[in-house]
Design a protein around this motif. Sequence first.
Motif, PDB file in Angstrom:
ATOM      1  N   PHE A 139       0.831  -1.203   0.000  1.00 34.34           N
ATOM      2  CA  PHE A 139       0.000   0.000   0.000  1.00 34.34           C
ATOM      3  C   PHE A 139       0.868   1.258   0.000  1.00 34.34           C
ATOM      4  O   PHE A 139       0.392   2.337   0.339  1.00 34.34           O
ATOM      5  N   SER A 140       2.119   1.153  -0.356  1.00 37.03           N
ATOM      6  CA  SER A 140       3.045   2.276  -0.255  1.00 37.03           C
ATOM      7  C   SER A 140       2.645   3.420  -1.172  1.00 37.03           C
ATOM      8  O   SER A 140       1.958   3.234  -2.186  1.00 37.03           O
ATOM      9  N   ASP A 141       3.101   4.632  -0.806  1.00 41.49           N
ATOM     10  CA  ASP A 141       2.890   5.832  -1.599  1.00 41.49           C
ATOM     11  C   ASP A 141       1.410   6.136  -1.805  1.00 41.49           C
ATOM     12  O   ASP A 141       0.909   6.229  -2.918  1.00 41.49           O
ATOM     13  N   ASN A 142       0.679   6.267  -0.697  1.00 41.37           N
ATOM     14  CA  ASN A 142      -0.702   6.715  -0.703  1.00 41.37           C
ATOM     15  C   ASN A 142      -0.863   7.760   0.392  1.00 41.37           C
ATOM     16  O   ASN A 142       0.117   8.393   0.803  1.00 41.37           O
ATOM     17  N   HIS A 143      -2.090   7.959   0.874  1.00 47.55           N
ATOM     18  CA  HIS A 143      -2.346   8.916   1.959  1.00 47.55           C
ATOM     19  C   HIS A 143      -3.089   8.214   3.098  1.00 47.55           C
ATOM     20  O   HIS A 143      -3.988   8.785   3.715  1.00 47.55           O
ATOM     21  N   LEU A 144      -2.697   6.994   3.388  1.00 47.38           N
ATOM     22  CA  LEU A 144      -3.365   6.198   4.404  1.00 47.38           C
ATOM     23  C   LEU A 144      -2.898   6.599   5.793  1.00 47.38           C
ATOM     24  O   LEU A 144      -1.740   6.977   5.989  1.00 47.38           O
ATOM     25  N   SER A 145      -3.801   6.501   6.751  1.00 46.10           N
ATOM     26  CA  SER A 145      -3.493   6.913   8.126  1.00 46.10           C
ATOM     27  C   SER A 145      -3.954   5.823   9.087  1.00 46.10           C
ATOM     28  O   SER A 145      -4.416   4.755   8.678  1.00 46.10           O
ATOM     29  N   GLY A 146      -3.836   6.113  10.389  1.00 46.66           N
ATOM     30  CA  GLY A 146      -4.249   5.154  11.391  1.00 46.66           C
ATOM     31  C   GLY A 146      -3.133   4.188  11.758  1.00 46.66           C
ATOM     32  O   GLY A 146      -1.986   4.328  11.334  1.00 46.66           O
ATOM     33  N   LYS A 147      -3.472   3.184  12.558  1.00 44.52           N
ATOM     34  CA  LYS A 147      -2.491   2.236  13.078  1.00 44.52           C
ATOM     35  C   LYS A 147      -2.392   0.996  12.190  1.00 44.52           C
ATOM     36  O   LYS A 147      -3.339   0.627  11.496  1.00 44.52           O
ATOM     37  N   ILE A 148      -1.222   0.385  12.263  1.00 44.00           N
ATOM     38  CA  ILE A 148      -1.030  -0.913  11.612  1.00 44.00           C
ATOM     39  C   ILE A 148      -1.497  -1.969  12.607  1.00 44.00           C
ATOM     40  O   ILE A 148      -0.911  -2.133  13.671  1.00 44.00           O
ATOM     41  N   GLN A 149      -2.557  -2.677  12.253  1.00 45.16           N
ATOM     42  CA  GLN A 149      -3.119  -3.660  13.172  1.00 45.16           C
ATOM     43  C   GLN A 149      -2.346  -4.978  13.107  1.00 45.16           C
ATOM     44  O   GLN A 149      -1.473  -5.173  12.268  1.00 45.16           O
ATOM     45  N   GLU A 150      -2.697  -5.884  14.008  1.00 45.00           N
ATOM     46  CA  GLU A 150      -2.074  -7.206  14.027  1.00 45.00           C
ATOM     47  C   GLU A 150      -2.597  -8.031  12.848  1.00 45.00           C
ATOM     48  O   GLU A 150      -3.778  -8.029  12.544  1.00 45.00           O
ATOM     49  N   PHE A 151      -1.672  -8.725  12.190  1.00 44.87           N
ATOM     50  CA  PHE A 151      -2.018  -9.546  11.035  1.00 44.87           C
ATOM     51  C   PHE A 151      -2.445 -10.945  11.489  1.00 44.87           C
ATOM     52  O   PHE A 151      -1.824 -11.543  12.372  1.00 44.87           O
ATOM     53  N   LYS A 152      -3.472 -11.461  10.831  1.00 42.59           N
ATOM     54  CA  LYS A 152      -3.910 -12.829  11.098  1.00 42.59           C
ATOM     55  C   LYS A 152      -3.075 -13.839  10.323  1.00 42.59           C
ATOM     56  O   LYS A 152      -2.819 -14.945  10.803  1.00 42.59           O
ATOM     57  N   SER A 153      -2.637 -13.445   9.129  1.00 43.81           N
ATOM     58  CA  SER A 153      -1.885 -14.365   8.285  1.00 43.81           C
ATOM     59  C   SER A 153      -0.546 -14.739   8.910  1.00 43.81           C
ATOM     60  O   SER A 153       0.125 -13.904   9.528  1.00 43.81           O
ATOM     61  N   LYS A 154      -0.164 -16.001   8.737  1.00 45.28           N
ATOM     62  CA  LYS A 154       1.133 -16.486   9.191  1.00 45.28           C
ATOM     63  C   LYS A 154       2.075 -16.740   8.017  1.00 45.28           C
ATOM     64  O   LYS A 154       3.156 -17.310   8.200  1.00 45.28           O
ATOM     65  N   THR A 155       1.658 -16.309   6.830  1.00 49.53           N
ATOM     66  CA  THR A 155       2.435 -16.608   5.616  1.00 49.53           C
ATOM     67  C   THR A 155       2.928 -15.350   4.918  1.00 49.53           C
ATOM     68  O   THR A 155       3.253 -15.391   3.725  1.00 49.53           O
ATOM     69  N   LEU A 156       3.010 -14.225   5.614  1.00 51.99           N
ATOM     70  CA  LEU A 156       3.432 -12.975   4.985  1.00 51.99           C
ATOM     71  C   LEU A 156       4.871 -13.078   4.484  1.00 51.99           C
ATOM     72  O   LEU A 156       5.758 -13.535   5.195  1.00 51.99           O
TER      73      LEU A 156
END
Length: 817
Positions: A364-381
């Motif tokens: 999602f790089s190079d956008n205007h997103l805000s807020g917190k990075i939440q915990e990921f459910k995936s174990k395969t990142l």
Amino acid sequence: MLYTFLGQLVFSLSLPHLCPEDQALALLQFKNMFPINPNASDYCFEFKEFHSYPKTLTWNRSTDCCSWDGVHCDKMTGQVIELNLTCSGLQGKFHSNSSLFQLSNLKRLDLSYNDFSGSLISPKFDSDLTILNCSFKNLTQLRELHLYDVNISSTIPSNFSSHLTTLELSDTHLRGILPERVFHLSNLKTLDLSDNPQLTVRFPITKWNSSASLMKLLLYNVDFTGRIPESFSHLTSLHELNMGYSNLLGPIPKPLWNLTHVESLSLGHNHLEGPISQFSRFGKLWELSLGYNYFDGRLEFLSFNRNWTQLEVLDFSSNCLTGPIPTNISGLQNLKKLLLSSNYLNGTIPSWIFSLPSLQLLDFSDNHLSGKIQEFKSKTLSDVALSQNQLQGPIPNSLLNQTSLRFLLLSHNNISGQIASTICNLKDLNVLNLRSTNLEGTIPQCLGEMNKYLWNLDLSNNNLSGTINTNFSIGNYLTVISLHGNKLTGKVPRSLINCKYLTLLDLGNNHLNDTFPNWLGYLPDLKILSLRSNKLHGPIKHSGNRNLFLQLQIMDLSSNGFTGNLPESLFGNLQAMKEIDESTRTPQYVSDQYADFYDYLTTITTKGHDYDSAPVLATNMIIDLSKNRFEGHIPSIIGDLVGLRTLNLSHNVLEGHIPASLQNLSVLESLDFSSNKISGEIPQQLASLTSLEVLNLSHNHLVGCIPKGKQFDTFENSSYQGNDGLRGLPLSKHCGGDDRIPQATTPAELDQEEEEDEDSPMISWQAVLMGYGCGLVIGLSVIYIMLSTQYPAWFSRMVVELEHRITTRMKKHKKRY
């Protein structure tokens, strides 16, 4: 007897037949024709899915050839029917008399991912072979032809077999125009001509014979300029279409909507436009890749699309999408790769994305997103890229526990907190980029020992403090280390000598207190070294080793406390700066060969400006030793560094003359010697530097005439100010032979003219006294007016001093005459 005979016959048929002697001999002759070179299969080493090892090394006459690696025989006859030597490190050229042609029963041959450069495969392959995976020429009986990364460097033949079902010729350096006959092969199911940019493809305007049977059409990175033709509407069996990098133009044409069976659609890196929502009509997709186009609109249509339950890859990166990411999406639970980078998206990242159970790649790089990075459910990142947004909060623990994570890019956000030592659990990490994220605390000691795959470590422009106590282990693959712009103290860690692949080292803008780390010169690939703005001190000593810093192209030691003479011996070692690379007109940036998406960044000063986090051009050759306490003369050996683009020795204590050898720096663009004690004239030879854009020689002791012509006619007064002895354009002082401006007289010249007048017999002393007398009367009158009008005291003192000087001059003239 009959039963005995039948029993022996059945027993003999149940045993595998041995390979015929003539075929074993032919295979051994083939083995001897192609020596083993591991680099011939380097592609296989880069990707884990390919197992590379030299199969032919196990072949010997003492064993049955049917048991050899890669050899498969007919169980009934023992004849060699299949040979698979993919990724075997074979290198050499095929010849028309190759013993391989003696394998008359060979049906399948796979020689992919070896090095057979320059080979022309003989028509003898045509006799019995039905599947070939290496190269071709006049193969009219084939059913399948597979070629990958073979340098054919020729036009594509037109006499293919009408039985051909698979034609795969990707990355084979084909050129010319694809014969239209290829589209009329009635049994063709797969056509792959990808990665042949010199191959021109023109589709038939009307229906072609293979359109009903064609299931895969892969034309990635070929020369197809224009729009998709109407004939595409007949490709009703097509399951996979890839026409990325093919110069497609305009909106998506209506014929494409007839391809209702398409499961993989890749049209990225083109010039396509229109609303992104139009693609919702494809109901069987598992991959939709539309990145790097001009599609616009919002992503709300994802909320209402219930047909994409099988979708695994969704790539809308580098388009013109706006608005927030919808929060009420439930039909994309099988997503593995989600790419929305370089758009105009805003708002927070919705929780359904963090809950995707099989997510592998998120960009999602190079956008205007805000807020917190939440915990990921995936174990395969494997890849997480959220750079250049306005995200906040700490790095979530779920990211630091991903055993398969390769790329973690969070730069240019407002990430708070410290770097937890659990980050060292990321054993497969290749790139860690936490640049400009407001992190604080110390650098975990384990970072240099975490794994052998890490090649890029960027923690620059944060608030990290303490010493660099990281122990960089032997055998690491680090190529980029940037700790620029922190509050780090102590010395440059000696364990950096273990980073044998290091190309960029940026420790600038810290508080390091050390002498010059000359031992860094032993790193064989070091190209960029920045130690600027620290507390480094002392002389740069001569080591006597001529093999130090051979590849260095940027050396920035500015704003430190270095003393002594300029490092003449070091200049002599800079072999990379002694060449001019003009091999390409297209700007190329220094980047890793396996990760071209990430340019090497550093902070440089050139042409009088600072550039923070600037990508480094491959042609950039920079020496910046400014703002130190170097003394002595400027070594003439600098003139050997003909590739230099920027040379900055300003704000030191340098003396002596500007060496004329600098005329050899033909591509020099910026030269700054300001604020030193340099004397003598500006060498006239420097007028030959036609690439020079910025020149600063101000505040020295230069004299004589400024060179004329070419670039020197473009420089302004600021380039020369603070050099009282300089004359000529653009200064107002007249230089011999320069009559383009009126001559201005300086105070020094006035004093000289007065002395000449005093010695001249043409002027009588009475006239002089008369002049001074008038001056005295005027002066006394001014004093009277001042006293009577209470003029400021400072002006009174000035007039009294003027009266004193006039009286003194009069007495002087009386004595002389």
